[in-house]
Design a protein around this motif. Sequence first.
Motif, mmCIF file in Angstrom:
data_model
loop_
_atom_site.group_PDB
_atom_site.id
_atom_site.type_symbol
_atom_site.label_atom_id
_atom_site.label_comp_id
_atom_site.label_asym_id
_atom_site.label_seq_id
_atom_site.Cartn_x
_atom_site.Cartn_y
_atom_site.Cartn_z
ATOM 1 N N GLY A 39 0.800 -1.216 0.000
ATOM 2 C CA GLY A 39 0.000 0.000 0.000
ATOM 3 C C GLY A 39 0.832 1.265 0.000
ATOM 4 N N SER A 40 2.158 1.144 0.183
ATOM 5 C CA SER A 40 3.050 2.302 0.191
ATOM 6 C C SER A 40 3.578 2.589 -1.213
ATOM 7 N N GLU A 41 4.080 3.807 -1.396
ATOM 8 C CA GLU A 41 4.738 4.192 -2.643
ATOM 9 C C GLU A 41 6.212 3.799 -2.555
ATOM 10 N N ILE A 42 6.680 3.038 -3.535
ATOM 11 C CA ILE A 42 8.077 2.607 -3.559
ATOM 12 C C ILE A 42 8.698 3.002 -4.902
ATOM 13 N N THR A 43 9.891 3.551 -4.857
ATOM 14 C CA THR A 43 10.634 3.895 -6.073
ATOM 15 C C THR A 43 11.979 3.184 -6.044
ATOM 16 N N ILE A 44 12.299 2.491 -7.132
ATOM 17 C CA ILE A 44 13.599 1.829 -7.288
ATOM 18 C C ILE A 44 14.335 2.537 -8.407
ATOM 19 N N SER A 45 15.461 3.170 -8.080
ATOM 20 C CA SER A 45 16.218 3.970 -9.044
ATOM 21 C C SER A 45 17.566 3.321 -9.331
ATOM 22 N N GLY A 235 5.863 2.711 -7.808
ATOM 23 C CA GLY A 235 4.484 3.133 -7.663
ATOM 24 C C GLY A 235 3.934 2.545 -6.382
ATOM 25 N N LYS A 236 2.630 2.452 -6.289
ATOM 26 C CA LYS A 236 2.005 1.862 -5.123
ATOM 27 C C LYS A 236 2.197 0.352 -5.165
ATOM 28 N N GLU A 248 0.804 -0.931 -9.041
ATOM 29 C CA GLU A 248 -0.452 -0.636 -9.740
ATOM 30 C C GLU A 248 -0.248 -0.473 -11.233
ATOM 31 N N ASN A 249 0.966 -0.042 -11.625
ATOM 32 C CA ASN A 249 1.226 0.241 -13.040
ATOM 33 C C ASN A 249 2.071 -0.824 -13.737
ATOM 34 N N GLY A 250 2.381 -1.930 -13.052
ATOM 35 C CA GLY A 250 3.175 -2.975 -13.688
ATOM 36 C C GLY A 250 3.939 -3.813 -12.674
ATOM 37 N N VAL A 251 4.776 -4.708 -13.177
ATOM 38 C CA VAL A 251 5.517 -5.628 -12.305
ATOM 39 C C VAL A 251 7.014 -5.513 -12.555
ATOM 40 N N PHE A 252 7.783 -5.686 -11.491
ATOM 41 C CA PHE A 252 9.240 -5.560 -11.549
ATOM 42 C C PHE A 252 9.857 -6.876 -11.110
ATOM 43 N N TYR A 260 22.510 -4.868 -10.064
ATOM 44 C CA TYR A 260 22.310 -3.442 -10.317
ATOM 45 C C TYR A 260 22.473 -2.663 -9.006
ATOM 46 N N GLN A 261 23.225 -1.568 -9.059
ATOM 47 C CA GLN A 261 23.305 -0.655 -7.932
ATOM 48 C C GLN A 261 22.051 0.205 -7.943
ATOM 49 N N VAL A 262 21.275 0.136 -6.866
ATOM 50 C CA VAL A 262 19.996 0.852 -6.845
ATOM 51 C C VAL A 262 19.812 1.638 -5.555
ATOM 52 N N GLN A 263 18.917 2.591 -5.635
ATOM 53 C CA GLN A 263 18.422 3.279 -4.454
ATOM 54 C C GLN A 263 16.942 2.982 -4.341
ATOM 55 N N VAL A 264 16.493 2.556 -3.174
ATOM 56 C CA VAL A 264 15.094 2.227 -2.945
ATOM 57 C C VAL A 264 14.526 3.204 -1.932
ATOM 58 N N SER A 265 13.458 3.895 -2.340
ATOM 59 C CA SER A 265 12.788 4.844 -1.452
ATOM 60 C C SER A 265 11.353 4.379 -1.216
ATOM 61 N N ALA A 266 10.888 4.480 0.012
ATOM 62 C CA ALA A 266 9.524 4.060 0.342
ATOM 63 C C ALA A 266 8.879 5.108 1.232
ATOM 64 N N SER A 267 7.602 5.373 0.951
ATOM 65 C CA SER A 267 6.844 6.327 1.764
ATOM 66 C C SER A 267 5.399 5.856 1.850
ATOM 67 N N ALA A 268 4.743 6.129 2.963
ATOM 68 C CA ALA A 268 3.361 5.710 3.192
ATOM 69 C C ALA A 268 2.423 6.460 2.255
#
Length: 268
Positions: A39-45, A235-236, A248-252, A260-268
Amino acid sequence: MELRGILHGLTHQYHGKDQPVDYYLQLGEERLPLNELLGSEITISFLGEKNCIACGRKTNKTFNSGYCYPCFTKLPENDLCIVKPHECHYDQGTCRDASFGETHCMIPHYVYLAVSSDVKVGLTRKNNQLKRWVDQGAIRAIPIAEVPTRRMAGELEFHLSQFLPDKTNWRKMLKGDVREVDLLSLRDEVYAHFPDEFKAFRYREDEWIDITYPILESLDKINSLTLDKQESVGGKLIGVKAQYLIFENGVFQARKHAGYQVQVSASA
């Protein structure tokens, strides 16, 4: 919440059929718990660098989910017989690493039936079956034979693949488009196809294993998200299954991006 590191895919823990699998995103030595982020927003960069998950060297391209080319061509876990176990060549003395063969291949294996997109036949090392089944997104599974070596398991699997699929339709698996199957009845039908030399290895469990995944809702259309085409994805988070984060917009596919070197950010 923000983490950086080399992505190693998803790890998980099974607690029984009445509880969803606990999932973690593995970044180097750190694990990001995913169930509590549903249910949280997660971004993988993507941070612009890839490293071999075996030797750590920088590489422009990864092979077989996270290896540099030298490790892909030399390490025993990347040999062709891993994906074609019936072609195991340990007895021929040409194994890439005899000690690996002794600990991973010359040990008891299960041949099993699993329901992920449809019923499939597969194999796994004994005592590794739950990890294997969860990684494949199986909702139900049962071992049907226990054999002494990986090669024998591969030979039986290869034979049974004439009558059952040995691949998973990942789109159907993620949609939850799966038919109900009585694995005990099917197992008895499959036993009729066992070659004589494998009949003594038939394995009978009283019941199958059911697996539940942490999913809030299912997608009607499966859109694949990749860091090879976008600098960041996310996304969510609405679910996790097999090696996939379901947004909600696809699968990873996390394991595909291992190294891969990544940064993962998560917010409610």
